[in-house]
Enzyme design. Structure first.
Site, PDB file in Angstrom:
ATOM      1  CD  GLU A 102      31.649 -23.666  26.667  1.00 38.39           C
ATOM      2  OE1 GLU A 102      31.336 -24.688  26.589  1.00 38.39           O
ATOM      3  OE2 GLU A 102      31.725 -22.800  26.067  1.00 38.39           O
ATOM      4  CG  ASN A 138      35.411 -18.036  28.395  1.00 39.42           C
ATOM      5  OD1 ASN A 138      35.281 -16.886  28.236  1.00 39.42           O
ATOM      6  ND2 ASN A 138      35.585 -18.760  27.350  1.00 39.42           N
ATOM      7  CG  HIS A 150      29.177 -17.719  21.269  1.00 43.22           C
ATOM      8  ND1 HIS A 150      29.889 -17.414  20.046  1.00 43.22           N
ATOM      9  CD2 HIS A 150      29.822 -18.260  22.000  1.00 43.22           C
ATOM     10  CE1 HIS A 150      31.170 -17.892  20.320  1.00 43.22           C
ATOM     11  NE2 HIS A 150      31.105 -18.474  21.506  1.00 43.22           N
ATOM     12  CD  GLU A 210      34.250 -18.653  23.488  1.00 41.50           C
ATOM     13  OE1 GLU A 210      33.562 -19.264  22.661  1.00 41.50           O
ATOM     14  OE2 GLU A 210      35.036 -19.243  24.030  1.00 41.50           O
ATOM     15  CG  ASP A 264      30.047 -15.629  17.153  1.00 37.98           C
ATOM     16  OD1 ASP A 264      29.138 -15.708  18.114  1.00 37.98           O
ATOM     17  OD2 ASP A 264      30.890 -16.548  17.051  1.00 37.98           O
TER      18      ASP A 264
HETATM   19  O1  9MR Z   1      35.007 -22.503  17.252  1.00 37.44           O
HETATM   20  C1  9MR Z   1      35.399 -23.774  17.979  1.00 37.44           C
HETATM   21  C2  9MR Z   1      34.807 -24.938  17.008  1.00 37.44           C
HETATM   22  O2  9MR Z   1      35.890 -25.056  15.896  1.00 37.44           O
HETATM   23  C3  9MR Z   1      35.031 -26.347  17.531  1.00 37.44           C
HETATM   24  O3  9MR Z   1      34.727 -27.421  16.748  1.00 37.44           O
HETATM   25  C4  9MR Z   1      34.044 -26.403  18.760  1.00 37.44           C
HETATM   26  C5  9MR Z   1      34.497 -27.744  19.528  1.00 37.44           C
HETATM   27  O4  9MR Z   1      33.631 -27.753  20.534  1.00 37.44           O
HETATM   28  O5  9MR Z   1      34.521 -25.249  19.668  1.00 37.44           O
HETATM   29  C6  9MR Z   1      34.498 -23.867  18.997  1.00 37.44           C
HETATM   30  O6  9MR Z   1      34.861 -23.146  20.018  1.00 37.44           O
HETATM   31  C7  9MR Z   1      34.038 -23.007  21.309  1.00 37.44           C
HETATM   32  C8  9MR Z   1      35.063 -22.369  22.444  1.00 37.44           C
HETATM   33  O7  9MR Z   1      35.936 -23.289  22.351  1.00 37.44           O
HETATM   34  C9  9MR Z   1      34.271 -22.415  23.743  1.00 37.44           C
HETATM   35  N1  9MR Z   1      32.941 -21.693  23.609  1.00 37.44           N
HETATM   36  C10 9MR Z   1      32.069 -21.972  22.382  1.00 37.44           C
HETATM   37  C11 9MR Z   1      32.817 -22.005  21.009  1.00 37.44           C
HETATM   38  C12 9MR Z   1      31.832 -22.428  20.008  1.00 37.44           C
HETATM   39  O8  9MR Z   1      31.407 -23.489  20.057  1.00 37.44           O
END
Ligand code: 9MR
Length: 372
Positions: free
Chosen positions: A159, A200, A235, A264, A266
């Site tokens: 990101e 990513n 997402h 990722e 969903d």
């Molecule tokens: O699913 C993850 C969640 O449990 C955490 O609290 C969060 C913290 O920022 O990160 C989520 O996963 C993220 C991933 O690492 C990067 N892309 C977005 C995902 C959803 O926020």
């Protein structure tokens, strides 16, 4: 006669208890296995959390390796957890994850080395570019080095882009300039020669962000540094999966000579044009913000199924360019979307419901393959 009927009763009891046992058996052995159905196309992964790595719940523990042949740590390999202090690493859960993946012969797609979010507090206090550079290099050489040959891939940088394709402000950009991405890949290449290296991001199927992402990848390549793939997080939103942009992106990224993974996945079914604590408060009085507390209405369930079907048909069409598709969670109850952008909602973005029951979307994904 008496003997026979006793035998019959005994037999029935045995059959009945076997069936009952089956129902309660860990996992869900009477449904098709995604990983098997898609075996010749791409890996099917899932993000897992600490209790799942430690197999706390026997049913979930049996279910995961039945359906998936790749795992990503949802949080436990992020810097905040694995590298809490300048000179201290905590490899406990990450080592367990490696053992878990080995036990079930799953690929491990590690996530993530350099990300502006979920950084340990000490990083935010760093005041000089030299120290940021030292952190970046130490972190990558220690973490990626330790797991080289044990993980299949790393999301080296996560990101780094804004929606318009420019570089996102972060401690790395501010202190090191845009070269930090190439520097991170250079360090990863050195530390992890046997690991696939990915960039990513989310929304990087959208044209402006995609253009920025392509420029970033070309820059890494022009520096003679290895990058093996790009992750499109995936997402997406109900009824709005951007199929055209996804297809165009798969084609354009693959033309750079790299793999394109969905990392990722969903599909959000709830409204999300708001954020924050104030809404959480409002939600208590306004049930319309959390409309599917007791389950998905049929029309929404069908829409979700047809979204997933169309997406998987498209991914199958480009299977030669894709190495895996990873869902962001095993089942709806685990999804981060229950807690974001507001806490406490009931979301339904995945293929399996809170009881691990396959939803219509699951069967459509299976059928998508059969029709190809
Ligand atoms: O699913 C993850 C969640 O449990 C955490 O609290 C969060 C913290 O920022 O990160 C989520 O996963 C993220 C991933 O690492 C990067 N892309 C977005 C995902 C959803 O926020």
């Amino acid at each position: 006669m008496k003997k026979t009927s006793f035998g019959q009763v005994l037999l029935s009891v045995l059959i009945l208890s076997a069936c009952a046992g089956n129902k309660n058996l860990p996992g869900n052995s009477d449904i098709p296995e995604l990983k098997q159905v898609y075996k010749k196309d791409f890996d099917i992964g899932t993000a897992i959390n600490a209790p799942q790595i430690e197999e706390k719940d026997a049913r979930v523990a049996a279910f995961i390796p039945q359906q998936f042949n790749a795992v990503t740590p949802e949080n436990i390999m992020k810097a905040e957890i694995i590298h809490p202090e300048w000179n201290r690493y905590d490899f406990d859960l990450a080592d367990k994850l490696v053992a878990y993946a080995q036990k079930y012969h799953m690929k491990l797609n590690a996530h993530t080395l350099i990300w502006h979010s979920q950084l340990p507090p000490f990083v935010r206090q760093i005041k000089s570019a030299d120290s940021v550079r030292l952190f970046l290099n130490n972190h990558i050489s220690t973490v990626a080095g330790r797991y080289d040959g044990k993980v299949y891939s790393w999301d080296v940088v996560n990101e780094a882009l804004n929606e318009d394709g420019t570089m996102r402000k972060s401690i790395f950009l501010n202190m090191l300039g845009d070269d930090f991405v190439t520097e991170a890949f250079r360090a990863a290449q050195k530390a992890a020669p046997n690991t696939k290296l990915f960039y990513n991001d989310y929304n990087n199927e959208q044209p402006a962000k995609r253009a920025g992402c392509i420029a970033l990848i070309k820059k890494i390549q022009a520096a003679g540094v290895r990058i093996d793939g790009v992750g499109i997080q995936g997402h997406w939103h109900l009824g709005k999966v951007p199929l055209k942009d996804i297809e165009e992106s798969i084609i354009q990224y693959a033309a750079l000579g790299i793999k394109v993974d969905i990392t990722e996945l969903d599909i959000e079914v709830l409204q999300r044009n708001f954020q924050g604590a104030e809404v959480s408060q409002r939600m208590k009085d306004d049930p319309s913000l959390n409309p599917y507390k007791d389950g998905l209405p049929d029309a929404v369930q069908q829409q979700l199924a047809s979204d997933y079907e169309a997406l998987f048909k498209l991914l199958l069409k480009h299977r030669d360019k894709i190495s895996r598709v990873t869902f962001w969670g095993v089942h709806d109850g685990q999804s981060w979307l229950n807690g974001w952008p507001v806490r406490g909602r009931t979301n339904h973005p995945l293929l399996f419901d809170r009881n691990l029951k396959p939803k219509p979307a699951f069967y459509k994904v299976i059928e998508a393959k059969k029709s190809k």
